[in-house]
Design an enzyme around this catalytic site. Structure first.
Site, PDB file in Angstrom:
ATOM      1  N   GLY A   1       0.702  -1.135   0.133  1.00 57.99           N
ATOM      2  CA  GLY A   1      -0.017   0.003   0.065  1.00 57.99           C
ATOM      3  C   GLY A   1       0.811   1.318  -0.009  1.00 57.99           C
ATOM      4  N   ASP A   2       0.647   2.050   0.870  1.00 59.60           N
ATOM      5  CA  ASP A   2       1.456   3.322   1.081  1.00 59.60           C
ATOM      6  C   ASP A   2       2.528   3.403   2.019  1.00 59.60           C
ATOM      7  OD1 ASP A   2      -0.640   3.104   3.088  1.00 59.60           O
ATOM      8  OD2 ASP A   2      -0.839   5.322   3.219  1.00 59.60           O
ATOM      9  N   GLU A   3       2.849   2.137   2.452  1.00 60.34           N
ATOM     10  CA  GLU A   3       3.984   1.917   3.342  1.00 60.34           C
ATOM     11  C   GLU A   3       5.292   1.552   3.106  1.00 60.34           C
ATOM     12  OE1 GLU A   3       1.287   0.436   7.038  1.00 60.34           O
ATOM     13  OE2 GLU A   3       1.663  -1.099   5.540  1.00 60.34           O
TER      14      GLU A   3
END
Length: 219
Positions: free
Chosen positions: A114-116
């Site tokens: 994801g956005d990690e």
């Protein structure tokens, strides 16, 4: 006689060399494909498994001068909803590029999902504070997109083996993740200490994060 044998000898050497050259080319192509398969195509960062292997190796070799950083895009869903998924992809690509720039050629960057993201950089202890401040500024810059700029916020947590008294990557990740959560939306890099390393976790991520309740998977 010697002159007559030379062309045959040359042909024999050439015949032997051709399969070797072909195998070398095949091995190079295969290695390139395997390397690309281990990278996230959008950001160029290593995928989780490859990042973990490379990061632990770097920590083992240089435990005294490495910094692990975990990064989460702030309000990423809202960014996608407001500007569209292409804009979200541009933001993710920018995060990967900036972490790679910050960690340098001796560092390693991974997209955890994801956005990690995670980044491990080799930095002498006396320079770590300034480099982390630079990272916070770097991550706060808007992202050029189409004819304008996208706002970008990234929460950041950092951990060093000295600060958390550990050199295993899961402990460093757990501590950095807990520190990042503590400083959520602050625009600063929060540095973990031993208390952050004691926070319960799943796969190196703070327990309670979305997705950490799924078996074998962490958000």
């Amino acid at each position: 006689m010697t002159t007559a044998l030379l062309p045959r000898k040359a042909l024999h050497i050439t015949a032997m060399a051709l399969p070797l050259a072909g195998w070398t080319l095949h091995s190079t192509v295969l290695h390139h494909r395997l390397t690309q398969a281990n990278r996230d195509p959008l950001t160029g960062a290593w995928r989780r498994t490859e990042f973990t292997v490379r990061a632990q190796r770097l920590v083992d070799r240089h435990p005294g001068d490495v910094v692990l950083v975990l990064a989460d895009a702030d309000r990423f869903k809202a960014l996608n909803d407001t500007y569209g998924h292409a804009a979200g992809d541009a933001a993710l690509a920018a995060i990967g590029t900036r972490l790679t720039e910050w960690s340098g050629p001796r560092g390693v960057v991974g997209r955890l999902g994801g956005d990690e993201f995670a980044a491990l950089a080799r930095i002498k202890p006396r320079h770590q504070g300034l480099r982390l401040e630079h990272l916070a500024r770097l991550m706060s810059r808007p992202v050029p997109y189409e004819d304008g700029l996208l706002p970008l916020g990234v929460s950041l947590g950092a951990a060093t083996p000295a600060a958390v008294a550990a050199t295993d990557l899961p402990t460093l990740m757990r501590a950095a993740d807990a520190a990042m959560y503590e400083g959520k939306h602050s625009g600063r890099v929060f540095l973990a200490d031993r208390s952050h390393a004691a926070v319960p976790s799943v796969n190196g991520r703070r327990a309670g994060r979305p997705g950490t309740n799924l078996k074998g998977r962490a958000a």
